[in-house]
Each structure stands twice: as C-alpha cells, then as structure tokens.
Scaffold this motif. Structure first.
Motif, mmCIF file in Angstrom:
data_model
loop_
_atom_site.group_PDB
_atom_site.id
_atom_site.type_symbol
_atom_site.label_atom_id
_atom_site.label_comp_id
_atom_site.label_asym_id
_atom_site.label_seq_id
_atom_site.Cartn_x
_atom_site.Cartn_y
_atom_site.Cartn_z
ATOM 1 N N ILE A 465 -12.285 0.210 -4.233
ATOM 2 C CA ILE A 465 -10.841 0.183 -3.983
ATOM 3 C C ILE A 465 -10.522 0.392 -2.504
ATOM 4 C CG2 ILE A 465 -10.259 2.627 -4.275
ATOM 5 C CD1 ILE A 465 -8.408 -0.367 -5.829
ATOM 6 N N LEU A 466 -11.439 1.004 -1.762
ATOM 7 C CA LEU A 466 -11.233 1.139 -0.316
ATOM 8 C C LEU A 466 -11.246 -0.217 0.378
ATOM 9 C CD1 LEU A 466 -13.311 4.325 0.641
ATOM 10 C CD2 LEU A 466 -10.817 4.063 0.624
ATOM 11 N N LEU A 467 -12.021 -1.153 -0.153
ATOM 12 C CA LEU A 467 -12.009 -2.510 0.384
ATOM 13 C C LEU A 467 -10.619 -3.129 0.225
ATOM 14 C CD1 LEU A 467 -13.318 -5.102 1.473
ATOM 15 C CD2 LEU A 467 -14.056 -5.613 -0.872
ATOM 16 N N GLY A 468 -10.007 -2.913 -0.931
ATOM 17 C CA GLY A 468 -8.659 -3.412 -1.145
ATOM 18 C C GLY A 468 -7.668 -2.815 -0.176
ATOM 19 N N ALA A 469 -7.835 -1.528 0.145
ATOM 20 C CA ALA A 469 -6.946 -0.877 1.108
ATOM 21 C C ALA A 469 -7.097 -1.484 2.488
ATOM 22 C CB ALA A 469 -7.240 0.627 1.147
ATOM 23 N N ALA A 470 -8.327 -1.748 2.892
ATOM 24 C CA ALA A 470 -8.569 -2.342 4.207
ATOM 25 C C ALA A 470 -7.942 -3.733 4.301
ATOM 26 C CB ALA A 470 -10.075 -2.418 4.471
ATOM 27 N N VAL A 471 -8.050 -4.510 3.229
ATOM 28 C CA VAL A 471 -7.465 -5.856 3.218
ATOM 29 C C VAL A 471 -5.943 -5.789 3.319
ATOM 30 C CG1 VAL A 471 -7.100 -7.900 1.777
ATOM 31 C CG2 VAL A 471 -9.388 -6.912 1.977
ATOM 32 N N ALA A 472 -5.331 -4.842 2.624
ATOM 33 C CA ALA A 472 -3.869 -4.730 2.607
ATOM 34 C C ALA A 472 -3.293 -4.462 3.993
ATOM 35 C CB ALA A 472 -3.433 -3.640 1.635
ATOM 36 N N LEU A 473 -4.064 -3.843 4.857
ATOM 37 C CA LEU A 473 -3.583 -3.546 6.213
ATOM 38 C C LEU A 473 -3.315 -4.807 7.024
ATOM 39 C CD1 LEU A 473 -5.856 -0.502 7.177
ATOM 40 C CD2 LEU A 473 -3.394 -0.461 6.689
ATOM 41 N N PHE A 474 -3.842 -5.939 6.554
ATOM 42 C CA PHE A 474 -3.671 -7.193 7.289
ATOM 43 C C PHE A 474 -2.548 -8.064 6.714
ATOM 44 C CE2 PHE A 474 -7.968 -5.833 8.310
ATOM 45 C CZ PHE A 474 -8.036 -6.088 9.670
ATOM 46 N N PHE A 475 -1.762 -7.530 5.765
ATOM 47 C CA PHE A 475 -0.610 -8.285 5.274
ATOM 48 C C PHE A 475 0.330 -8.600 6.426
ATOM 49 C CE2 PHE A 475 -0.667 -6.369 0.697
ATOM 50 C CZ PHE A 475 -1.652 -7.283 0.341
ATOM 51 N N ALA A 476 0.833 -9.838 6.451
ATOM 52 C CA ALA A 476 1.846 -10.213 7.436
ATOM 53 C C ALA A 476 3.205 -9.697 6.981
ATOM 54 C CB ALA A 476 1.896 -11.729 7.592
ATOM 55 N N LYS A 477 4.062 -9.373 7.941
ATOM 56 C CA LYS A 477 5.392 -8.884 7.607
ATOM 57 C C LYS A 477 6.185 -9.994 6.936
ATOM 58 C CE LYS A 477 9.514 -6.753 9.615
ATOM 59 N NZ LYS A 477 10.162 -6.284 10.866
ATOM 60 N N PRO A 478 6.814 -9.708 5.773
ATOM 61 C CA PRO A 478 7.594 -10.753 5.082
ATOM 62 C C PRO A 478 8.723 -11.281 5.963
ATOM 63 C CG PRO A 478 7.250 -8.839 3.666
ATOM 64 C CD PRO A 478 6.799 -8.440 5.039
ATOM 65 N N GLN A 479 8.892 -12.606 5.930
ATOM 66 C CA GLN A 479 9.947 -13.230 6.714
ATOM 67 C C GLN A 479 11.182 -13.466 5.848
ATOM 68 O OE1 GLN A 479 9.587 -13.781 10.076
ATOM 69 N NE2 GLN A 479 7.674 -12.641 9.701
ATOM 70 N N PRO A 480 12.375 -13.497 6.464
ATOM 71 C CA PRO A 480 13.601 -13.771 5.695
ATOM 72 C C PRO A 480 13.501 -15.109 4.983
ATOM 73 C CG PRO A 480 14.146 -12.984 7.897
ATOM 74 C CD PRO A 480 12.666 -13.237 7.892
ATOM 75 N N VAL A 481 14.011 -15.154 3.768
ATOM 76 C CA VAL A 481 13.950 -16.375 2.962
ATOM 77 C C VAL A 481 15.196 -17.203 3.209
ATOM 78 C CG1 VAL A 481 13.873 -17.294 0.624
ATOM 79 C CG2 VAL A 481 12.569 -15.242 1.209
ATOM 80 N N GLN A 482 14.992 -18.489 3.473
ATOM 81 C CA GLN A 482 16.114 -19.384 3.722
ATOM 82 C C GLN A 482 16.006 -20.609 2.815
ATOM 83 O OE1 GLN A 482 16.066 -20.324 7.880
ATOM 84 N NE2 GLN A 482 16.607 -18.249 8.535
ATOM 85 N N GLY A 483 17.140 -21.016 2.256
ATOM 86 C CA GLY A 483 17.179 -22.264 1.504
ATOM 87 C C GLY A 483 16.717 -22.184 0.078
ATOM 88 N N TRP A 484 16.374 -20.980 -0.414
ATOM 89 C CA TRP A 484 15.893 -20.886 -1.788
ATOM 90 C C TRP A 484 17.028 -21.225 -2.760
ATOM 91 C CZ3 TRP A 484 11.431 -20.292 -4.398
ATOM 92 C CH2 TRP A 484 11.518 -19.973 -5.758
#
Length: 497
Positions: A465-484
């Motif tokens: 599960i520590l591997l999963g934590a390390a991967v999560a640190l690289f999530f990109a910041k969500p961008q505003p949704v347009q046109g949905w």
C-alpha cells in the motif's frame, strides 16, 4: 445531453447491489475456519472459495463495461443482479467445497456484469465538477463493504451457520432489483465492436498467472503434472498478458482496452493506486482473522467486532471527504490515507503475540477507519473526472478490473506467504498442516510461532500500500471542467445542475 431529473435515487438503488457484491469479497474470510470444518476442506481449497470469486469477477470486467455502453447499463446491471442472487442461493446449498467453488464462479460473473454499470451511470449523470459527492457515496460503499463484510459474516456464522453469509443475499437482491427497475434511468447506448481475441488473451493470461501463484506452495514451486510447472504457468501468464497489451495497441478495430484512456495522467495513476488498495484490503484480513480465531480463541463474531472502529469511522467520514474532494487536490487526501493504512497494518503486525491485550488491536483498527475514509472516493473521482461519456463503461471496466486484479493477486500472494511462514515458524507441526490441523484449537506451545507467521504475513500488504501512496503523490491538480453536457454537438453525457 443526458439529463436525469432525479439522479440520487438512481445512485442509491445501484449502491444496494454494489454494496452486496463487495461484501461477498470479504465476508467469506471470517467464515473460512467454519467452512473448512463444515465441508472437510483444507486451507488451500477454502482460499479458492475467495479466489474463484475474485477471478470470475475480475476477468470479464473489461468486456462487461463495454457491454453496458452497447446495450445500456441498466439492462446489464439487472441481468448481473439476477445471476448473482441465484448463485448466492446455490452457494448456500453447496454440500462440498468443490460445488461451493463452482457456485462462487457464477456469483463472481454476476458481480462482473453489475460493477462497471454503477460507476458508468455516475459518470454519465453527474457533471465532473459535481461528481465528488456521488463518487463519495460510491467510494464509501466500496470501503465500508470491505469492512462490514467480516463483521456481518461473524454474526451470521455464529448465529445461523456459514451458509447464511450467502442466503442473506437473496432478499437483498430482490429488493435491489425492484428499486433498480424503478429508479435507474435507461441511458442512451453507443455502438461498439467487441474484441474477442482481446477477451480470450486477457482471460487466459490472468488465469495462468493467478493459478500459478495460488498453487505454487501446494506443488513446492515445481511440477504440477507432466510438463506443466508452477513457474511455467506464471511466466506463460505474464507472456500472454504482454501479447494482450500489444494486440490492444495494434488492433485497428475497437480494442477491448482503449489504451488512449491511459493518456490521461490521473486515470493511469489512479488505476495503479487502486490496484494496491485491492491487493491490501483483500490480503490483510486473512492473517488477522486467523490470528484472532486460532491464537486468541475468538468466535467469528468476536473477531469481526474487532473491526468495528474501522467501519464506524470510515462510514462517518467518507461522505465528508466526498463533499470536499471537488474543491481540493485529491492527492493530499489519498496519499495521506494510504500511508495511514500502511502504518495501521505494521502496527497490527507488531502486536501479534499470544499475550497482547486484545483491546490494543482496536487502536490500529481505528486508524484503518480514518485511512479508508480518504481512499475510495478520491481515487474513483480522480479516475473518472476526465472520462468522455462514450467511454464511461470502458473506463469503469478498466478501473474495476485493476482493483480486482489487485484483489486476486492479494488473495493468491497472502495464501502463499501464510503457508510459507507457517512452515518456517512451526517446524514441529505436521507436514502440510493447515491452521485448522488441530481441530480449531492450537496447542499453547505453537501459538507464538503461529502469531509470528501471521504478523510477518500482514507486512506484505502493509508494504504494497506504500507503493500506492507514492503513486498518488504524482496526481495532477484537477482542472476546471468546461462544456460538460452542452446541448450542442458535444457527446452525450450526464448533467446535473
């Protein structure tokens, strides 16, 4: 544009069935000792009661997600619910472990038909920047079900017998069917061609890999029969899965696994993280339950009640997390929660001795509750945020497949590790002895060695599960949704305003 006037009743109707099938992923763990006694089965056979379900659940998810896009998620969900409910009745009526394993295969297939549809419906009827609360419910359901399963299983096993962990699904399935018929909308369908070679390659590869890992210890990592060896199966499974990925890349038609989905950074990373979560949640319960029941002499109900802090805290906090993940970067919540889960499991490992005051185990159980509250909703919301409606089913199928692959491998790996550590820590025990070799009562002289073996085993999911934590640190910041959901020429998608 697909507009659903009352999306929340639809979601809650699906959650009932989703909760039921996920409970069956973990409910059997607490009943394993009683199933072994009642059906005169060895530990490896009874572990296959879980592994067969997980394997039958994981393998079809890619195609069932596409089937939902093609024929409509409501139709696929209802079909799967009928299969699952009838298979549950079959499980409870099984007279030997072989029949139970076969029934669990059908139960897993029914679950595979249902699961992608729940996530696909959410993706299509809730706008991405308002999907957090809905995914919070979906994620909380997934997290709480994995915790409630052992608790409910303990109560049913002690009160009515192990068969009732399956019989209970029948009335729940009937209620879920009625509600889904009434409240789940019939969403528009999209034409898809089905990648039959991809289906065959993924199924064969995964089966060979998991069967090889599962049965390795049984055959001493050597020959199974004739020219077939354990390592031959494992290597062949990996090779077939590599061929599957190559085929998906070169397939000029419509591949089973749209590799274009993985161009989205967060979708790719969320799939890696949820794989480690599936592995860990499935793997850690088995050594913990065996320790409680075999070493400490707790009943199934008592051992399950040790997990109450997890269920209560996770259930209380998960909706709160769901409401805030649309406004904050989910990587901080997810990474912190995954680290907390690892800390709790290492803490459990350190406590596993015959004379540890039993109440101390409630403390890491509470930490696991905080961890689970911050894992499921942020991961699912991150994975689906950028999915186009046309690929909602495919994306949901991929995400749930990776979660279930993690669960299958976790079940197989922990079985191998438990047997290995028992062989090392209990050299005086009869060769090939299972935890139930002494009629359910472990001699005092062997309790320290057994405890050590279980403590060592739980370190594996704690590390994964520590591997999963390390991967999560690289999530990109969500961008505003347009046109949905614009009624122009945009693809059909869900919209809630």
């Amino acid at each position: 544009m697909e507009t659903v006037a009352r999306p929340w009743p639809a979601l809650w109707s699906l959650v009932i069935g989703f909760f039921m099938i996920l409970i069956d992923t973990t409910i059997v763990s607490v009943a394993n000792p009683r199933i072994m006694e009642g059906l005169n089965a060895d530990i490896n056979s009874v572990i296959w009661v879980t592994s067969a379900y997980l394997l039958a659940y994981a393998v079809p998810l890619l195609i069932t997600g596409r089937l939902g896009d093609r024929f409509g998620p409501k139709k696929l969900y209802l079909t799967g619910l009928v299969v699952f409910t009838l298979a549950s009745l079959w499980c409870g009526l099984s007279g030997d472990v072989q029949m139970l394993i076969v029934a669990r295969v059908f139960q897993g297939f029914g679950a595979a038909l249902m699961t992608p549809q729940t996530m696909a419906v959410i993706t299509r009827i809730f706008a991405p920047d308002r999907r957090g609360a809905a995914m919070g419910v979906w994620g909380a359901t997934a997290g709480i079900a994995t915790l409630v399963g052992p608790i409910l299983g303990g109560v049913l096993v002690d009160g009515l017998g192990w068969e009732w962990i399956f019989f209970i699904n029948v009335p729940v399935g009937i209620v879920g069917f009625v509600l889904a018929v009434r409240y789940v909308p019939a969403l528009s369908t999209h034409p898809h061609k089905f990648d039959i070679p991809g289906v065959v390659l993924s199924a064969v590869g995964l089966f060979l890999l998991v069967f090889g890992i599962q049965e390795g210890e049984t055959f001493d990592w050597g020959t199974i029969t004739g020219p077939i060896t354990v390592w031959g199966l494992i290597i062949s499974g990996i090779a077939v899965l590599v061929v599957f990925v190559v085929w998906q890349k070169i397939n000029k038609g419509e591949p089973l696994l749209p590799l274009s989905l993985f161009k989205d950074r967060n979708f790719s990373l969320a799939n890696i993280s949820i794989t480690t979560v599936g592995f860990t949640v499935t793997a850690f319960t088995l050594p913990l339950i065996f320790y409680y029941q075999i070493v400490r002499g707790l009943t199934p109900t008592q051992s399950a009640l040790m997990m109450v802090p997890m269920a209560v805290i996770a259930g209380g906090l998960a909706p709160v997390v769901g409401k805030i993940i649309d406004r904050v970067n989910p990587k901080y919540i997810t990474a912190t929660s995954l680290v907390l889960m690892s800390v709790a499991l290492f803490w459990n490992s350190s406590l596993m001795h015959p004379d540890t005051p039993i109440w101390l185990f409630l403390l890491p159980s509470a930490v696991l509750g905080f961890a689970n509250a911050g894992i499921w909703a942020p991961l699912s919301s991150t994975a689906t945020r950028n999915l186009p409606p046309r690929q909602a089913g495919a994306g949901s199928g991929v995400y749930n497949t990776t979660r279930q692959i993690g669960a299958v491998l976790g079940s197989a790996a922990i079985a191998v590790l438990i047997q290995s550590r028992l062989a090392s820590e209990l050299p005086a025990a009869p060769a090939g002895a299972s935890p139930m070799a002494f009629g359910g009562t472990l001699p005092e002289a062997l309790r320290e060695g057994f405890s050590t073996a279980m403590g060592q085993s739980i370190m594996l999911p704690a590390a994964v599960i520590l591997l999963g934590a390390a991967v999560a640190l690289f999530f990109a910041k969500p961008q505003p949704v347009q046109g949905w959901g614009r009624p122009a020429t945009a693809p059909a998608g869900g919209c809630v305003r």
